[in-house]
Design a protein around this motif. Sequence first.
Motif, short mmCIF file in Angstrom:
data_model
loop_
_atom_site.label_atom_id
_atom_site.label_comp_id
_atom_site.label_asym_id
_atom_site.label_seq_id
_atom_site.Cartn_x
_atom_site.Cartn_y
_atom_site.Cartn_z
N UNK A 82 0.83 -1.20 0.00
CA UNK A 82 0.00 0.00 0.00
C UNK A 82 0.86 1.26 0.00
N UNK A 83 1.89 1.28 0.83
CA UNK A 83 2.78 2.45 0.89
C UNK A 83 3.47 2.67 -0.46
N UNK A 84 3.94 1.58 -1.06
CA UNK A 84 4.63 1.70 -2.35
C UNK A 84 3.68 2.17 -3.44
N UNK A 85 2.45 1.68 -3.42
CA UNK A 85 1.46 2.08 -4.43
C UNK A 85 1.11 3.56 -4.27
N UNK A 86 0.92 4.01 -3.06
CA UNK A 86 0.61 5.43 -2.82
C UNK A 86 1.78 6.30 -3.26
N UNK B 71 -8.62 -0.84 -10.30
CA UNK B 71 -7.56 0.18 -10.27
C UNK B 71 -6.19 -0.40 -9.97
N UNK B 72 -6.14 -1.58 -9.34
CA UNK B 72 -4.83 -2.16 -9.03
C UNK B 72 -4.05 -2.55 -10.28
N UNK B 73 -4.73 -2.66 -11.42
CA UNK B 73 -4.00 -2.95 -12.65
C UNK B 73 -3.05 -1.80 -13.01
N UNK C 126 3.70 -2.45 -11.94
CA UNK C 126 5.14 -2.45 -11.63
C UNK C 126 5.42 -2.64 -10.14
N UNK C 127 4.65 -1.98 -9.30
CA UNK C 127 4.80 -2.12 -7.85
C UNK C 127 4.50 -3.55 -7.42
N UNK C 128 3.44 -4.11 -7.95
CA UNK C 128 3.05 -5.47 -7.57
C UNK C 128 4.05 -6.50 -8.04
N UNK D 82 5.54 -11.15 -9.10
CA UNK D 82 4.68 -11.57 -10.20
C UNK D 82 5.47 -11.57 -11.50
N UNK D 83 5.50 -12.67 -12.21
CA UNK D 83 6.29 -12.73 -13.45
C UNK D 83 5.67 -11.91 -14.57
N UNK D 84 6.47 -11.56 -15.55
CA UNK D 84 6.01 -10.79 -16.71
C UNK D 84 4.91 -11.51 -17.48
N UNK D 85 4.88 -12.83 -17.37
CA UNK D 85 3.88 -13.61 -18.11
C UNK D 85 2.48 -13.47 -17.52
N UNK D 86 2.36 -12.87 -16.32
CA UNK D 86 1.07 -12.70 -15.68
C UNK D 86 0.60 -11.25 -15.78
#
Length: 227
Positions: free
Chosen positions: A63-67, A173-175, A179-181, A187-191
Motif C-alpha cells: 500500500x505504501x509503495x502504491x501510494x 484500479x490495481x492494474x 510495476x509495484x506489484x 509476479x512474473x512478466x507472463x502474468x
Amino acid sequence: MDAAVVIDALIRGRQTKRGFLDQAVPLDTVREILSVAKYAPSSSNTQPWRCYIVVGKARDRIADAAVEAYRADPENLVPEYPFFPERLHEPYAERFNAFRGQLGDAQGVHRSDKVGRRRDVERQFRFFDAPIGIIFTMDRRLERASFICYGCFLQNIMLAARARGLDTCPQQIWSLQFPVLREHLGIPETEMVIAGMSLGYADDSLPENNMQLRKLELEEFVSVVEA
C-alpha cells in the motif's frame, strides 16, 4: 429456508464497500472463501485465475509503495488493459457520471476537488483499510474470453464472503500498479494484473457504504424472442 431465497438475498445484499473496520479476518476464512469460489465456471475448465493474498506488514508495504508511485506521477499510471473506451459513449457515460456524482456526494468530495479525489484514490491503494487485500492475475497469453471466466470467479468470492458476514470491494484500479506489484509480489512478466480486492468487515457508519444505486429495469436490457 428455500435456497432461492438465500441466494437471491446474497446477490441483492452484496454491495461494494469503501471503508472497513479494524477487525481481523482469519486467513483460514479467506482460504475457505477461495475454496468455494474456485467452482466458478470457466471455458473448457481452463481456470485462468491466480491469487496473491496480502496481509499484515506485506499489505502495508505494498500500500505504501502504491501510494508513493501514485503521488509521484498520478496522471501517467497505465493499466495492463483498457478500463473504458477513450471516449465513453451513451448510455454508459451517463451512468458513469451519475455514479461518480453520487459517490462524490457520499464522500463529500466534489468532482472539481482534485485534492479530495486524489485522497480517495490513495484510500483505494490502501485497500480502504481492509485487513485483507487480494491481487488477481492471469496468464497474458490467454484471450479476452477468459475475462468472462474471471468475472464469474470474482463474483463467487464476493458472494461467499457475504455469506460469512464479510464485505468486499473489487478494485480494477490495481492494474495501474502492476510495476509495484511485480516488485513486491514477484509476479512474473507472463502474468497480467487483472484487479485487486479489499476484504473485511465493512464500516457501515460511512455514507459511501450505504449508497443505493439505480439498477436497470428488465425492460431496459431484456428482449424476449418467442417466434
